[in-house]
Design an enzyme around this catalytic site. Sequence first.
Site, PDB file in Angstrom:
ATOM      1  N   ARG A   1       0.836  -1.206   0.000  1.00 57.88           N
ATOM      2  CA  ARG A   1       0.000   0.000   0.000  1.00 57.88           C
ATOM      3  C   ARG A   1       0.869   1.254   0.000  1.00 57.88           C
ATOM      4  O   ARG A   1       0.591   2.228  -0.682  1.00 57.88           O
ATOM      5  CB  ARG A   1      -0.913  -0.001   1.236  1.00 57.88           C
ATOM      6  CG  ARG A   1      -2.063  -0.973   1.140  1.00 57.88           C
ATOM      7  CD  ARG A   1      -3.098  -0.716   2.223  1.00 57.88           C
ATOM      8  NE  ARG A   1      -2.797  -1.382   3.457  1.00 57.88           N
ATOM      9  CZ  ARG A   1      -3.335  -2.539   3.840  1.00 57.88           C
ATOM     10  NH1 ARG A   1      -4.189  -3.166   3.067  1.00 57.88           N
ATOM     11  NH2 ARG A   1      -3.029  -3.069   4.994  1.00 57.88           N
TER      12      ARG A   1
ATOM     13  N   PHE B   1     -10.986  -5.759  -5.694  1.00 53.05           N
ATOM     14  CA  PHE B   1     -10.935  -6.592  -4.479  1.00 53.05           C
ATOM     15  C   PHE B   1     -10.498  -5.704  -3.300  1.00 53.05           C
ATOM     16  O   PHE B   1      -9.619  -6.032  -2.527  1.00 53.05           O
ATOM     17  CB  PHE B   1      -9.959  -7.773  -4.625  1.00 53.05           C
ATOM     18  CG  PHE B   1     -10.192  -8.631  -5.833  1.00 53.05           C
ATOM     19  CD1 PHE B   1     -11.163  -9.625  -5.826  1.00 53.05           C
ATOM     20  CD2 PHE B   1      -9.455  -8.430  -6.996  1.00 53.05           C
ATOM     21  CE1 PHE B   1     -11.382 -10.421  -6.946  1.00 53.05           C
ATOM     22  CE2 PHE B   1      -9.669  -9.216  -8.126  1.00 53.05           C
ATOM     23  CZ  PHE B   1     -10.628 -10.222  -8.101  1.00 53.05           C
TER      24      PHE B   1
ATOM     25  N   ASP C   1     -15.604  -4.366  -4.728  1.00 44.70           N
ATOM     26  CA  ASP C   1     -15.558  -5.624  -3.981  1.00 44.70           C
ATOM     27  C   ASP C   1     -16.929  -6.268  -4.105  1.00 44.70           C
ATOM     28  O   ASP C   1     -17.937  -5.573  -4.197  1.00 44.70           O
ATOM     29  CB  ASP C   1     -15.223  -5.371  -2.498  1.00 44.70           C
ATOM     30  CG  ASP C   1     -14.729  -6.618  -1.794  1.00 44.70           C
ATOM     31  OD1 ASP C   1     -13.528  -6.709  -1.509  1.00 44.70           O
ATOM     32  OD2 ASP C   1     -15.556  -7.526  -1.532  1.00 44.70           O
ATOM     33  N   SER C   2     -16.983  -7.604  -4.109  1.00 44.32           N
ATOM     34  CA  SER C   2     -18.280  -8.275  -4.242  1.00 44.32           C
ATOM     35  C   SER C   2     -19.031  -8.301  -2.920  1.00 44.32           C
ATOM     36  O   SER C   2     -20.205  -8.652  -2.891  1.00 44.32           O
ATOM     37  CB  SER C   2     -18.084  -9.696  -4.778  1.00 44.32           C
ATOM     38  OG  SER C   2     -17.258 -10.414  -3.890  1.00 44.32           O
TER      39      SER C   2
ATOM     40  N   ALA D   1     -15.611  -8.934  -9.856  1.00 48.94           N
ATOM     41  CA  ALA D   1     -14.440  -8.369 -10.519  1.00 48.94           C
ATOM     42  C   ALA D   1     -14.503  -8.529 -12.039  1.00 48.94           C
ATOM     43  O   ALA D   1     -14.356  -7.553 -12.788  1.00 48.94           O
ATOM     44  CB  ALA D   1     -13.175  -9.020  -9.973  1.00 48.94           C
TER      45      ALA D   1
ATOM     46  N   ASP E   1      -6.026  -7.537  -6.060  1.00 46.67           N
ATOM     47  CA  ASP E   1      -5.638  -8.315  -4.869  1.00 46.67           C
ATOM     48  C   ASP E   1      -6.717  -9.348  -4.550  1.00 46.67           C
ATOM     49  O   ASP E   1      -7.433  -9.228  -3.549  1.00 46.67           O
ATOM     50  CB  ASP E   1      -5.432  -7.352  -3.689  1.00 46.67           C
ATOM     51  CG  ASP E   1      -4.898  -8.064  -2.454  1.00 46.67           C
ATOM     52  OD1 ASP E   1      -4.304  -9.150  -2.600  1.00 46.67           O
ATOM     53  OD2 ASP E   1      -5.081  -7.537  -1.341  1.00 46.67           O
TER      54      ASP E   1
ATOM     55  N   CYS F   1      -2.145 -14.430  -3.300  1.00 45.08           N
ATOM     56  CA  CYS F   1      -1.892 -14.854  -1.916  1.00 45.08           C
ATOM     57  C   CYS F   1      -2.121 -16.356  -1.785  1.00 45.08           C
ATOM     58  O   CYS F   1      -2.291 -16.871  -0.684  1.00 45.08           O
ATOM     59  CB  CYS F   1      -2.730 -14.061  -0.926  1.00 45.08           C
ATOM     60  SG  CYS F   1      -4.497 -14.246  -1.150  1.00 45.08           S
TER      61      CYS F   1
HETATM   62  N1  SAH Z   1      -6.891  -5.614  -0.923  1.00 41.07           N
HETATM   63  C1  SAH Z   1      -7.628  -5.841   0.302  1.00 41.07           C
HETATM   64  C2  SAH Z   1      -7.778  -7.319   0.634  1.00 41.07           C
HETATM   65  C3  SAH Z   1      -8.468  -8.135  -0.441  1.00 41.07           C
HETATM   66  S1  SAH Z   1      -9.104  -9.645   0.144  1.00 41.07           S
HETATM   67  C4  SAH Z   1      -6.945  -5.070   1.435  1.00 41.07           C
HETATM   68  O1  SAH Z   1      -5.838  -4.576   1.253  1.00 41.07           O
HETATM   69  O2  SAH Z   1      -7.567  -4.957   2.505  1.00 41.07           O
HETATM   70  C5  SAH Z   1     -10.061 -10.171  -1.181  1.00 41.07           C
HETATM   71  C6  SAH Z   1     -11.401  -9.434  -1.336  1.00 41.07           C
HETATM   72  O3  SAH Z   1     -11.974  -9.894  -2.556  1.00 41.07           O
HETATM   73  C7  SAH Z   1     -12.430  -9.691  -0.262  1.00 41.07           C
HETATM   74  O4  SAH Z   1     -12.822  -8.476   0.324  1.00 41.07           O
HETATM   75  C8  SAH Z   1     -13.609 -10.340  -1.001  1.00 41.07           C
HETATM   76  O5  SAH Z   1     -14.867  -9.893  -0.520  1.00 41.07           O
HETATM   77  C9  SAH Z   1     -13.385  -9.896  -2.418  1.00 41.07           C
HETATM   78  N2  SAH Z   1     -13.893 -10.774  -3.482  1.00 41.07           N
HETATM   79  C10 SAH Z   1     -13.937 -12.128  -3.504  1.00 41.07           C
HETATM   80  N3  SAH Z   1     -14.389 -12.566  -4.703  1.00 41.07           N
HETATM   81  C11 SAH Z   1     -14.646 -11.467  -5.453  1.00 41.07           C
HETATM   82  C12 SAH Z   1     -15.115 -11.263  -6.793  1.00 41.07           C
HETATM   83  N4  SAH Z   1     -15.415 -12.298  -7.582  1.00 41.07           N
HETATM   84  N5  SAH Z   1     -15.237  -9.994  -7.249  1.00 41.07           N
HETATM   85  C13 SAH Z   1     -14.917  -8.952  -6.453  1.00 41.07           C
HETATM   86  N6  SAH Z   1     -14.474  -9.082  -5.184  1.00 41.07           N
HETATM   87  C14 SAH Z   1     -14.340 -10.322  -4.684  1.00 41.07           C
END
Ligand code: SAH
Length: 394
Positions: free
Chosen positions: A213, A229, A251-252, A281, A298, A338
């Site tokens: 970040r 995400f 975010d979903s 996404a 992410d 990850c």
């Molecule tokens: N970048 C964030 C952490 C991401 S964790 C940070 O720094 O805090 C992954 C995230 O992806 C979660 O919040 C989850 O709700 C979201 N997610 C999972 N599947 C998804 C999809 N198909 N489309 C969009 N978001 C999604």
Amino acid sequence: MKRPGVILKKGKEASLMRRHPWVFSGAIQTIEGDVAEGDVVEVIDHKNRFLATGHYQPGSIAVRVLSFGREPIGGNFWRKKLENALALRRELGLAGSNHTSMYRLVHGEGDGLPGLIVDIYGRTAVMQAHTAGMMRSAGEIVRALREIMGENLKAVYNKSRQTLPGRMREDHRDGYLYGEKEEGPFLESGLSFFADWEQGQKTGFYIDQRENRKLLGKFVAGKKVLNMFGHSGGFSVYALQGGARVVHTVDSSRTAIDQAEENLRVNSGFPGRHTAFVADAMEYLKNIWDRYDVIVLDPPAYAKHGEARQNALQGYRRLNQAALEKMESGGMLFTFSCSQVVSREQFRRSVFVAAATAGRHVRILYQTAQPPDHPVSLYHPEGEYLKGLILRVE
Ligand code: SAH
């Protein structure tokens, strides 16, 4: 009382001699004495030589090593391990800092405590036990944490329902082992964030993206940024603080987006520069007309097990391709995996295929990883899970 002994097959001592902290069930010849899930056992080679002391857990990883010595696993042990962990976080400028109050205090094998995670949020410690042994030691862990942290610790929350093995998970209730809820916000690099360890994902915040970040913040002045995400908005807040013209957080999860908006508000709100979307996404990337100067990708772990690896690699390829197609020339893509079972090389290859298919010229500027409060034991490469590529896209 004599501890149960886990006797290894001939030749199976080699990885322990190289200080790898796991004993797989297939390496075991016999078990001497009565052993139950979570017991402390001694690991012995086929010539009856002592190798290590560890927690026993029925399953593929049968013993997780706590010590390569023959020592009691009691108050002193926990105090010494946790003191070491805290000393490192002090040296890293995290513990005791007045601009960062959330960090990882214990990262499993990376801190010589396989099966245990402890994250610090202000004066609350959130622990996650991945094994019966760590769960049974919770009382001692809390005592040792209070001893070493003193006034800096007011509460310990046990959030192990997501992480305990199979049957134990059902019997477990998350809750405070000591003290009570502290609201926040908490600080990261001088920015404010709420962390909801009771209901949220992980221990409440994605602490592991702190350094990435910070890096994002350096490259966004005047730029249009997509935080895909976005979860609770970590990357978005840094981007706005770094002078981004516009930030879109996607975010979903509705809950995640609500948290992101709250985290933006608590950091001055950045009026008129931020919009959040609850969306999938791939759907979002396919349907928008917008192009971005900077995109952060992410996603959650696409593969939790080796068998899912191929699908995960396909997933990374599709996602990165869709994002690359929406980038301005001269843009930057911050892309992460990850998934512990996806190697750095494999991830890089799927991004390579994505770039080639999208027909973009791409250069690697940085290859990043998890931050140093998530250390990786050199003897346990499996502990390295977060891989980042920071790319210049033409
Ligand atoms: N970048 C964030 C952490 C991401 S964790 C940070 O720094 O805090 C992954 C995230 O992806 C979660 O919040 C989850 O709700 C979201 N997610 C999972 N599947 C998804 C999809 N198909 N489309 C969009 N978001 C999604």
